[in-house]
Design an enzyme around this catalytic site. Structure first.
Site, mmCIF file in Angstrom:
data_model
loop_
_atom_site.group_PDB
_atom_site.id
_atom_site.type_symbol
_atom_site.label_atom_id
_atom_site.label_comp_id
_atom_site.label_asym_id
_atom_site.label_seq_id
_atom_site.Cartn_x
_atom_site.Cartn_y
_atom_site.Cartn_z
ATOM 1 N N SER A 51 0.830 -1.204 0.000
ATOM 2 C CA SER A 51 0.000 0.000 0.000
ATOM 3 C C SER A 51 0.867 1.257 0.000
ATOM 4 O O SER A 51 0.573 2.226 -0.704
ATOM 5 C CB SER A 51 -0.939 0.007 1.209
ATOM 6 O OG SER A 51 -1.910 -1.005 1.082
ATOM 7 N N LYS A 58 1.462 7.045 -6.580
ATOM 8 C CA LYS A 58 0.411 8.036 -6.869
ATOM 9 C C LYS A 58 0.942 9.446 -6.653
ATOM 10 O O LYS A 58 0.662 10.353 -7.429
ATOM 11 C CB LYS A 58 -0.830 7.813 -5.985
ATOM 12 C CG LYS A 58 -1.595 6.590 -6.327
ATOM 13 C CD LYS A 58 -2.184 6.717 -7.714
ATOM 14 C CE LYS A 58 -2.238 5.361 -8.366
ATOM 15 N NZ LYS A 58 -2.061 5.358 -9.778
ATOM 16 N N GLN A 102 -6.623 4.492 0.976
ATOM 17 C CA GLN A 102 -5.936 3.309 0.459
ATOM 18 C C GLN A 102 -6.455 2.034 1.125
ATOM 19 O O GLN A 102 -6.464 1.933 2.343
ATOM 20 C CB GLN A 102 -4.425 3.455 0.670
ATOM 21 C CG GLN A 102 -3.630 2.281 0.182
ATOM 22 C CD GLN A 102 -3.790 2.026 -1.301
ATOM 23 O OE1 GLN A 102 -3.801 2.946 -2.096
ATOM 24 N NE2 GLN A 102 -3.915 0.770 -1.675
#
Length: 110
Positions: A51, A58, A102
């Site tokens: 994650s 991102k 997330q």
């Protein structure tokens, strides 16, 4: 009669660069015409390496096209109320236009 199909090989890196360039131009246009730079907020709960990698990528993607990015990293034992407080804060922030929580989330307590 069998229909013939043919595969077309595409250059993924080139296509991705073209898309990033188009987004960058559009964001510059938004900034110049309406004075807005899009902002993406990301909330990460816990310490999952996969994650964290996704969130880091991102952030890099946002930076590459001129999108502002904001990040909150909460400990794995965060409560649902703590998570909702951050979501609400980002929701009230006019510089934030999207919120990514997330997944997967660890079990959060009420």
């Amino acid at each position: 009669m069998a229909a013939e199909t043919s595969a077309k090989i595409i250059d993924g890196k080139s296509t991705a660069k073209q898309i990033r360039d188009e987004i960058n131009v559009e964001i510059s246009r938004m900034k110049d015409t309406i004075g807005v730079v899009p902002g993406l907020a990301v909330i990460l709960v816990g310490d999952r390496k996969d994650s964290a990698t996704y969130v880091r990528n991102k952030k890099k993607a946002c930076e590459s096209v001129g999108i502002n990015s904001y990040e909150v990293h909460l400990p794995e034992d965060s409560t649902e109320q703590e998570l909702l407080k951050h979501i609400s804060g980002f929701n009230d922030d006019p510089s934030v236009h999207g919120i990514l929580v997330q997944l997967p989330l660890p079990s959060v307590s009420s």
